[in-house]
Design a protein around this motif. Sequence first.
Motif, mmCIF file in Angstrom:
data_model
loop_
_atom_site.group_PDB
_atom_site.id
_atom_site.type_symbol
_atom_site.label_atom_id
_atom_site.label_comp_id
_atom_site.label_asym_id
_atom_site.label_seq_id
_atom_site.Cartn_x
_atom_site.Cartn_y
_atom_site.Cartn_z
ATOM 1 N N ASP A 128 -8.217 -26.136 47.677
ATOM 2 C CA ASP A 128 -8.422 -24.935 48.481
ATOM 3 C C ASP A 128 -8.917 -23.826 47.559
ATOM 4 N N ILE A 129 -10.246 -23.764 47.388
ATOM 5 C CA ILE A 129 -10.854 -22.802 46.477
ATOM 6 C C ILE A 129 -11.291 -21.584 47.276
ATOM 7 N N PRO A 130 -10.915 -20.382 46.863
ATOM 8 C CA PRO A 130 -11.321 -19.176 47.598
ATOM 9 C C PRO A 130 -12.842 -19.085 47.733
ATOM 10 N N GLY A 131 -13.290 -18.783 48.951
ATOM 11 C CA GLY A 131 -14.718 -18.653 49.209
ATOM 12 C C GLY A 131 -15.407 -19.944 49.592
ATOM 13 N N TRP A 132 -14.700 -21.074 49.517
ATOM 14 C CA TRP A 132 -15.305 -22.366 49.832
ATOM 15 C C TRP A 132 -14.657 -23.035 51.037
ATOM 16 N N SER A 133 -13.901 -22.286 51.818
ATOM 17 C CA SER A 133 -13.251 -22.845 52.997
ATOM 18 C C SER A 133 -14.297 -23.283 54.025
ATOM 19 N N GLY A 134 -14.149 -24.483 54.559
ATOM 20 C CA GLY A 134 -15.087 -25.007 55.549
ATOM 21 C C GLY A 134 -16.428 -25.418 54.989
ATOM 22 N N TRP A 135 -16.507 -25.564 53.677
ATOM 23 C CA TRP A 135 -17.774 -25.919 53.026
ATOM 24 C C TRP A 135 -18.232 -27.302 53.461
ATOM 25 N N LEU A 136 -19.554 -27.436 53.623
ATOM 26 C CA LEU A 136 -20.176 -28.723 53.903
ATOM 27 C C LEU A 136 -21.356 -28.916 52.955
ATOM 28 N N PRO A 137 -21.579 -30.132 52.477
ATOM 29 C CA PRO A 137 -22.694 -30.365 51.551
ATOM 30 C C PRO A 137 -24.040 -30.273 52.245
ATOM 31 N N GLY A 138 -25.018 -29.705 51.552
ATOM 32 C CA GLY A 138 -26.398 -29.679 52.016
ATOM 33 C C GLY A 138 -27.240 -30.643 51.209
ATOM 34 N N PHE A 139 -28.535 -30.679 51.464
ATOM 35 C CA PHE A 139 -29.388 -31.654 50.779
ATOM 36 C C PHE A 139 -29.385 -31.451 49.265
ATOM 37 N N THR A 140 -29.331 -30.198 48.823
ATOM 38 C CA THR A 140 -29.325 -29.927 47.381
ATOM 39 C C THR A 140 -28.139 -30.588 46.698
ATOM 40 N N ASP A 141 -27.001 -30.627 47.367
ATOM 41 C CA ASP A 141 -25.814 -31.266 46.787
ATOM 42 C C ASP A 141 -26.032 -32.766 46.610
ATOM 43 N N TYR A 142 -26.664 -33.396 47.583
ATOM 44 C CA TYR A 142 -26.947 -34.832 47.462
ATOM 45 C C TYR A 142 -28.041 -35.093 46.425
ATOM 46 N N LEU A 143 -28.982 -34.173 46.302
ATOM 47 C CA LEU A 143 -29.999 -34.303 45.266
ATOM 48 C C LEU A 143 -29.359 -34.229 43.885
ATOM 49 N N PHE A 144 -28.372 -33.356 43.722
ATOM 50 C CA PHE A 144 -27.677 -33.260 42.442
ATOM 51 C C PHE A 144 -26.896 -34.539 42.152
ATOM 52 N N VAL A 145 -26.270 -35.103 43.180
ATOM 53 C CA VAL A 145 -25.547 -36.373 42.999
ATOM 54 C C VAL A 145 -26.511 -37.462 42.529
ATOM 55 N N ALA A 146 -27.684 -37.535 43.160
ATOM 56 C CA ALA A 146 -28.669 -38.543 42.767
ATOM 57 C C ALA A 146 -29.199 -38.282 41.361
ATOM 58 N N PHE A 147 -29.393 -37.004 41.014
ATOM 59 C CA PHE A 147 -29.888 -36.663 39.681
ATOM 60 C C PHE A 147 -28.893 -37.064 38.598
ATOM 61 N N THR A 148 -27.625 -36.736 38.798
ATOM 62 C CA THR A 148 -26.617 -37.083 37.789
ATOM 63 C C THR A 148 -26.408 -38.595 37.705
ATOM 64 N N THR A 149 -26.511 -39.284 38.836
ATOM 65 C CA THR A 149 -26.394 -40.744 38.817
ATOM 66 C C THR A 149 -27.569 -41.364 38.071
ATOM 67 N N GLY A 150 -28.748 -40.755 38.221
ATOM 68 C CA GLY A 150 -29.930 -41.274 37.548
ATOM 69 C C GLY A 150 -29.994 -40.961 36.071
ATOM 70 N N THR A 151 -29.221 -39.964 35.618
ATOM 71 C CA THR A 151 -29.227 -39.608 34.198
ATOM 72 C C THR A 151 -28.008 -40.140 33.454
ATOM 73 N N ALA A 152 -26.855 -40.129 34.105
ATOM 74 C CA ALA A 152 -25.623 -40.603 33.461
ATOM 75 C C ALA A 152 -25.330 -42.063 33.786
ATOM 76 N N PHE A 153 -26.114 -42.659 34.720
ATOM 77 C CA PHE A 153 -25.914 -44.034 35.181
ATOM 78 C C PHE A 153 -24.541 -44.238 35.815
ATOM 79 N N SER A 154 -23.937 -43.169 36.307
ATOM 80 C CA SER A 154 -22.619 -43.241 36.930
ATOM 81 C C SER A 154 -22.358 -41.911 37.629
#
Length: 215
Positions: free
Chosen positions: A152-178
């Motif tokens: 429960d982080i202040p300012g992030w209540s009800g947060w939902l991921p957008g496309f940029t968040d999934y792009l970051f997940v794919a980027f880190t998976t493609g660079t760290a291989f995990s």
Amino acid sequence: MVGSKHTRRWPASLAVVAVLVLQLIVPAEVLALPRWVLPALGAAMLVPLVWTNPFHLRRDEPWLRWIELVLLAVLVAVNAVYLTGLIVYLTNGEASDGAVLVKAALLIWVTNVVAFAVGYWEIDRGGPFARAPEHDRPAERPDLLFPQMTADIPGWSGWLPGFTDYLFVAFTTGTAFSPTDTMPLSARVKTLMAIQSGISLLTIAVVAARAVNVL
């Protein structure tokens, strides 16, 4: 709430268009298909998606999501063909131009990241329509656990991921291989991450390393 930032389609569509344009400059040495095939197929599948939901996700049709998934499968398959062609070009002893290798490896890696980013965006919790609160759908269990969902982080209540968040997940998976800060929960996303990591590992460790030696 139709204009909610969590239900924008255009970032995903723009990313796919960028990747299709990149296919036009894939080096001829690794081309296994006519240069126009993938951009033409991708454009044909993108047109109905953009036409029905150009900027925000307003119309939900089952066939739209299937078209998106088919487009992703085509992107990943053609990218794997290009990677195979690049490895064959490398092992045949013909790889004397380091610039060609670097260019091809970079295009393959970028395509890999974008394709899987859209894949995670379409799959997590049933897709963007299922996640969007304005569409009032029963929530599916998460496929990915983002840091904002774990406390429960202040300012992030009800947060939902957008496309940029999934792009970051794919980027880190493609660079760290995990996965890094976002953990895969479902078997299907773990499988996708394993495939993405494998493609990135071959591209970077085998192809890019050889390119550096040639240069």
